[in-house]
Design a protein around this motif. Structure first.
Motif, PDB file in Angstrom:
ATOM      1  N   PHE A 212    -102.085  84.438 -35.275  1.00  0.00           N
ATOM      2  CA  PHE A 212    -102.800  83.263 -35.768  1.00  0.00           C
ATOM      3  C   PHE A 212    -102.189  81.965 -35.219  1.00  0.00           C
ATOM      4  O   PHE A 212    -102.074  80.950 -35.909  1.00  0.00           O
ATOM      5  N   GLY A 213    -101.712  82.076 -33.986  1.00  0.00           N
ATOM      6  CA  GLY A 213    -101.243  80.904 -33.273  1.00  0.00           C
ATOM      7  C   GLY A 213     -99.836  80.448 -33.590  1.00  0.00           C
ATOM      8  O   GLY A 213     -99.413  79.379 -33.139  1.00  0.00           O
ATOM      9  N   THR A 214     -99.077  81.227 -34.332  1.00  0.00           N
ATOM     10  CA  THR A 214     -97.723  80.802 -34.692  1.00  0.00           C
ATOM     11  C   THR A 214     -96.811  82.020 -34.827  1.00  0.00           C
ATOM     12  O   THR A 214     -97.289  83.126 -35.140  1.00  0.00           O
ATOM     13  N   PRO A 215     -95.503  81.871 -34.576  1.00  0.00           N
ATOM     14  CA  PRO A 215     -94.580  83.004 -34.778  1.00  0.00           C
ATOM     15  C   PRO A 215     -94.649  83.488 -36.223  1.00  0.00           C
ATOM     16  O   PRO A 215     -94.716  82.675 -37.157  1.00  0.00           O
TER      17      PRO A 215
END
Length: 319
Positions: A212-215
């Motif tokens: 979802f676009g993040t670590p």
């Protein structure tokens, strides 16, 4: 981060913890060998100890610990292997199982029955592995720590000289109590090292895995899971080295704290390795990924040298 104590036991456990983070079987082997060397040094006759201890500490003489039997696990009071008196010592008949180092051992520390049932009838004996009548079976197949071989051992009319008694006749339970106190913190160190390795692997993966676009380490569910893992490892480590300090100082609470340390550290290792598998998800099951192996190894630490339930019994008895 390893934070061992300043005494000999604390320093030893700090070393075991580091090794366990790389290779649990090796850490267990070092722990077992040292435990046998300590047992011989503390409880053997001076002439016997003087002959064996240098080789045990250098690793040129390998020792095996023989406690469990096919029908006997943690309850030493029902040990069945018989040690009958002879004119020169004792004659052993019976079977031991799950003896660590047995397939490669030079000397065996054997707990045997020398009188009526109960802990008051146990004697600890030192037996050379090449003594006639000693039959060491092939290494048992295991799901973890296979590099530390374990085996069943049959004793058939094995002659043991009287000077090979460790401690006193019918007082082998006292030798075992000393061994268990030292052994619990050694296995606690194995557990802390294993848990630390799993925590580090999970954190590293969570920093690199993008969803979802993040670590994923920034996702609250994963971040909180890792926070709990880190807290549990820190708590286990502090309890472990508190127990080590008590042993090094000769304190009255050494037995209690060693049982608490082994219990809490092994439970922590099981939780942390299981959670590490959860963090990695399907990636945990790829060839070469160690976290699922660490989970299997952690379960072993909850069982050997006294299950978690046995540790709770010991703690409750102290209360």
């Amino acid at each position: 981060m390893v934070a061992g104590g300043s005494g000999a036991v604390g320093e030893f456990c700090a070393g075991v913890e580091i090794i366990a983070g790389q290779w649990l079987a090796l850490a267990e082997s070092v722990h077992l060998q040292t435990l046998i060397a300590l047992t011989v040094a503390r409880h053997a006759a001076p002439a016997v100890a003087g002959t064996l201890v240098p080789g045990l500490t250098r690793g040129t003489v390998i020792g095996a610990n023989c406690v469990s039997e096919p029908e006997v696990g943690s309850d030493m009071g029902v040990i069945a292997l018989r040690a009958e008196r002879t004119d020169t010592g004792f004659r052993l008949n019976g079977t031991k199982t799950w003896a660590g180092h047995a397939p490669v051992a030079d000397v065996l520390v054997v707990y045997a029955r020398t009188s009526a049932a109960g802990l008051g009838g146990i004697t600890c004996l030192l037996v050379d592995a090449d003594t006639p009548g000693v039959l060491i079976r092939p290494a048992l197949r295991k799901h973890s720590a296979s590099a530390l071989p374990s085996a069943d051992i049959d004793f058939r009319d094995v002659a043991v000289p009287a000077e090979r008694v460790l401690g006193r006749v019918n007082r082998g339970a006292r030798v075992a109590e000393d061994m268990f106190t030292q052994g619990r913190v050694g296995l606690g160190a194995c557990a802390v090292g294993l848990a630390e390795a799993a925590l580090r692997r999970a954190v590293d993966y969570a920093k690199r895995r993008i969803q979802f676009g993040t670590p994923i380490i920034r996702h609250q569910a994963i971040g909180h899971l890792l926070a709990d893992m880190a807290t549990q490892v820190a708590a286990a480590r502090h309890l472990l080295y508190r127990a080590c300090a008590e042993i090094d100082g000769g304190g009255d609470e050494a037995g209690l704290l060693s049982a608490q340390a082994k219990l809490f550290a092994s439970d922590t290792a099981m939780r942390v390795t299981t959670d590490a598998v959860q963090v990695l998800g399907a990636a945990a099951y790829r060839d070469g990924e160690p976290v699922e192996r660490w989970m299997r190894e952690a379960k072993l630490l909850q069982i050997i040298q006294g299950t978690d339930q046995i540790q709770r019994n010991a703690i409750a008895a102290r209360l």
